[in-house]
Design an enzyme around this catalytic site. Sequence first.
Site, PDB file in Angstrom:
ATOM      1  N   CYS A 175      13.283  10.495   7.751  1.00 58.84           N
ATOM      2  CA  CYS A 175      13.248  10.526   8.533  1.00 58.84           C
ATOM      3  C   CYS A 175      14.327  10.459   9.604  1.00 58.84           C
ATOM      4  O   CYS A 175      14.676  10.796  11.174  1.00 58.84           O
ATOM      5  CB  CYS A 175      12.643   8.378   8.376  1.00 58.84           C
ATOM      6  SG  CYS A 175      13.847   6.948   8.117  1.00 58.84           S
ATOM      7  N   LYS A 213       1.108  -0.985  -0.244  1.00 57.22           N
ATOM      8  CA  LYS A 213      -0.189  -0.027  -0.237  1.00 57.22           C
ATOM      9  C   LYS A 213       0.862   0.906  -0.017  1.00 57.22           C
ATOM     10  O   LYS A 213       1.315   1.710   1.000  1.00 57.22           O
ATOM     11  CB  LYS A 213      -0.828   0.158   1.245  1.00 57.22           C
ATOM     12  CG  LYS A 213      -1.760   0.797   0.768  1.00 57.22           C
ATOM     13  CD  LYS A 213      -2.649   2.102   1.570  1.00 57.22           C
ATOM     14  CE  LYS A 213      -1.273   3.025   2.008  1.00 57.22           C
ATOM     15  NZ  LYS A 213      -1.247   4.585   1.530  1.00 57.22           N
ATOM     16  N   GLU A 263       8.763   1.241  11.346  1.00 57.15           N
ATOM     17  CA  GLU A 263      10.229   2.087  11.099  1.00 57.15           C
ATOM     18  C   GLU A 263       9.248   3.336  11.262  1.00 57.15           C
ATOM     19  O   GLU A 263       8.709   3.556  10.576  1.00 57.15           O
ATOM     20  CB  GLU A 263      10.651   2.081  10.109  1.00 57.15           C
ATOM     21  CG  GLU A 263      11.177   0.702   9.656  1.00 57.15           C
ATOM     22  CD  GLU A 263      12.872   0.565  10.230  1.00 57.15           C
ATOM     23  OE1 GLU A 263      13.115   0.827  10.607  1.00 57.15           O
ATOM     24  OE2 GLU A 263      12.106  -1.267  10.146  1.00 57.15           O
ATOM     25  N   GLU A 308       8.811  16.470  14.551  1.00 59.95           N
ATOM     26  CA  GLU A 308       9.405  15.817  14.003  1.00 59.95           C
ATOM     27  C   GLU A 308       8.316  16.950  12.693  1.00 59.95           C
ATOM     28  O   GLU A 308       7.500  16.596  12.153  1.00 59.95           O
ATOM     29  CB  GLU A 308       8.883  14.842  13.355  1.00 59.95           C
ATOM     30  CG  GLU A 308       9.987  14.512  12.059  1.00 59.95           C
ATOM     31  CD  GLU A 308       9.461  12.447  11.735  1.00 59.95           C
ATOM     32  OE1 GLU A 308       8.559  12.369  11.734  1.00 59.95           O
ATOM     33  OE2 GLU A 308      10.190  12.079  10.980  1.00 59.95           O
TER      34      GLU A 308
HETATM   35  P1  NAD Z   1       2.241   8.301   7.216  1.00 60.76           P
HETATM   36  O1  NAD Z   1       2.590   8.039   9.085  1.00 60.76           O
HETATM   37  O2  NAD Z   1       1.527   9.494   6.896  1.00 60.76           O
HETATM   38  O3  NAD Z   1       1.850   7.083   6.389  1.00 60.76           O
HETATM   39  C1  NAD Z   1       2.496   6.175   5.927  1.00 60.76           C
HETATM   40  C2  NAD Z   1       1.566   5.642   5.234  1.00 60.76           C
HETATM   41  O4  NAD Z   1       0.668   4.931   6.331  1.00 60.76           O
HETATM   42  C3  NAD Z   1       1.327   6.623   4.407  1.00 60.76           C
HETATM   43  O5  NAD Z   1       0.954   5.091   3.233  1.00 60.76           O
HETATM   44  C4  NAD Z   1      -0.616   6.049   4.533  1.00 60.76           C
HETATM   45  O6  NAD Z   1      -1.580   6.277   4.376  1.00 60.76           O
HETATM   46  C5  NAD Z   1      -0.867   5.026   5.799  1.00 60.76           C
HETATM   47  N1  NAD Z   1      -1.302   5.584   6.598  1.00 60.76           N
HETATM   48  C6  NAD Z   1      -1.869   6.532   7.438  1.00 60.76           C
HETATM   49  N2  NAD Z   1      -2.603   6.794   8.576  1.00 60.76           N
HETATM   50  C7  NAD Z   1      -3.460   5.015   8.131  1.00 60.76           C
HETATM   51  C8  NAD Z   1      -3.996   4.276   9.099  1.00 60.76           C
HETATM   52  N3  NAD Z   1      -4.828   4.927  10.292  1.00 60.76           N
HETATM   53  N4  NAD Z   1      -3.938   3.093   8.742  1.00 60.76           N
HETATM   54  C9  NAD Z   1      -2.982   2.728   8.073  1.00 60.76           C
HETATM   55  N5  NAD Z   1      -2.074   3.295   7.422  1.00 60.76           N
HETATM   56  C10 NAD Z   1      -2.689   4.334   7.704  1.00 60.76           C
HETATM   57  O7  NAD Z   1       3.826   9.297   7.179  1.00 60.76           O
HETATM   58  P2  NAD Z   1       4.157   9.932   6.620  1.00 60.76           P
HETATM   59  O8  NAD Z   1       3.897  11.096   6.217  1.00 60.76           O
HETATM   60  O9  NAD Z   1       3.788   9.266   4.454  1.00 60.76           O
HETATM   61  O10 NAD Z   1       5.822   9.348   6.007  1.00 60.76           O
HETATM   62  C11 NAD Z   1       6.373  10.728   6.311  1.00 60.76           C
HETATM   63  C12 NAD Z   1       6.421   9.874   7.758  1.00 60.76           C
HETATM   64  O11 NAD Z   1       7.514   8.424   7.975  1.00 60.76           O
HETATM   65  C13 NAD Z   1       7.843  10.441   8.933  1.00 60.76           C
HETATM   66  O12 NAD Z   1       7.283  10.724   9.930  1.00 60.76           O
HETATM   67  C14 NAD Z   1       8.693   9.875   8.386  1.00 60.76           C
HETATM   68  O13 NAD Z   1      10.280   9.886  10.027  1.00 60.76           O
HETATM   69  C15 NAD Z   1       8.898   8.408   8.833  1.00 60.76           C
HETATM   70  N6  NAD Z   1       9.811   7.742   8.020  1.00 60.76           N
HETATM   71  C16 NAD Z   1      10.436   6.769   8.808  1.00 60.76           C
HETATM   72  C17 NAD Z   1      11.532   6.250   8.572  1.00 60.76           C
HETATM   73  C18 NAD Z   1      12.341   4.574   8.948  1.00 60.76           C
HETATM   74  O14 NAD Z   1      13.230   3.925   8.608  1.00 60.76           O
HETATM   75  N7  NAD Z   1      11.921   5.011  10.661  1.00 60.76           N
HETATM   76  C19 NAD Z   1      11.875   6.295   6.965  1.00 60.76           C
HETATM   77  C20 NAD Z   1      10.933   6.814   6.329  1.00 60.76           C
HETATM   78  C21 NAD Z   1      10.645   7.688   6.466  1.00 60.76           C
END
Ligand code: NAD
Length: 499
Positions: free
Chosen positions: A302, A191, A267, A401
Amino acid sequence: MSQLTYSQWQSLAQHIDINGRAYINGQYCDAVSRKTFDCINPANGQLLAKIARCDTADADIAVAVAKAVFESGVWSQKSPAQRKKIMQRFALLMTKHSEELALLETLDMGKPISESVNVDVPGAINCVNWYAEAIDKIYDEVAPTQHNEIALITREAIGVVAAIVPWNFPLLMASWKFAPALTTGNCVILKPSEKSPLTAIFIAKLAEQAGIPKGVFQVLPGFGHEVGEALALSNDVDCLVFTGSTSVGKRLLQYSGQSNMKRVWLEAGGKSPNIIFADCIDLKKAAEAAAWGCFYNQGEVCVAGTRLLIESSIKAEFLPLLIEATKQIKPGDPLDPATTMGAIVDNVQMDQVLKYIDIAKEQGCSLVAGGEQWKQQSGGFYVNATIFDQVDNAMRIAQEEIFGPVMAVIEFDSIEQAISIANDSDYGLGAGIWTANLNTAHKVAKALRAGLVWVNNYNGGDMTIPFGGFKQSGNARDKSLHAIDKYTEIKTTLIKLED
Ligand code: NAD
């Protein structure tokens, strides 16, 4: 990959045929509801494509297909050597299409084309190859039991894996999940983020062309609260792997508890400290690494070193070097190969970055670089690289963040104070240490509550190193052989030998 010119990329962008459909059971299809959502190019605010808006109905179909295909053994019972060959073909097909993949990635999320070409796409291909190459070289174990027993400790594929990924490195983060998951024999439902679904959709057909049986790899674009939540609550998804924000990660743990206790591997976010000690070997090099370590990928990283901890005695010398290095990173058209900083993924994210810039100003931080929206006439979403000095670690820009190009400069006077500030965070993902002193390097590295510590570099490392965080940065590791733990169950088979 060939290195094209700006006008060649622009011309390709005008002619590329973009597919926005879901990929279920070996076929591209519309969402059951027929609903779509808009995919917008962050470089100019224009519509790129209509994307299938999958929801529970689509998730139910894909999960049922994945479960049946997993149980059929058509993929899960192939030998590791067979799966290896197919995954290598998958990587080869990705390589063949790397130009299209790079272009889609840049159009979709705004990162510079040079990074899509040189980092994201080759990184994803390398990841697929790395797990393919590894899988037929891993042995199981025999436990040291009684003389009349043999205990086999074997690893088995877990079943149906849902991979929910973010938009900042869409293909690369996805590959860190689907490559080890598929290679170990699971069925994967990917997804992608609603903000960056294009490369995930594109590679689905490559997987099947490579010989991955239909139903083993499916792609469901859509929103998190719709199709993401449906996958996370499904009783037939055995494992949920996630990269994204800490708040959504916490929700996924709850969904697991409300449903079938599926494994949830997270992550999540970060607020990583990059610590420059007074005995740093080369201040200019450290300043350049600190700037790139924070502003790379528009700061949408991240592990971005967003908290720059600097020893007071060298601050006056270091800050001008940092500002100078930051001036080299200016927002430009992502399709121009000379661009080093692209567009922010969408207007929502840009507004969030600008909001934090205002908060920092209101809290009395001193703006020493950037701080503005940029290239407004383009219709796109750009913010220039921003540095705030005089930041207290308790302030919001040091604790929350932002996920954009904003750095907070914080002073310290001793090793102990540096450690204390660095660890004073809900997160524990990355950390940098710059020092010539071996003792300081080891002492601080041991004391930092972070999953990744870089000494005299920032954000280095290839597929061989585990990637993930302590505390609220997550509970798992991507990359390296450690990632395989997430996609396999351990089975013990104890055999009693008769006299
Ligand atoms: P997000 O949490 O908004 O979304 C991530 C994914 O989760 C998307 O596909 C989104 O559609 C899905 N999602 C959102 N709400 C959901 C729900 N209720 N149920 C199931 N799925 C849901 O994050 P983002 O804005 O896409 O990405 C940025 C974040 O990702 C930052 O916090 C960043 O630090 C983190 N990140 C972490 C790493 C790591 O390896 N630790 C790497 C890259 C990004």
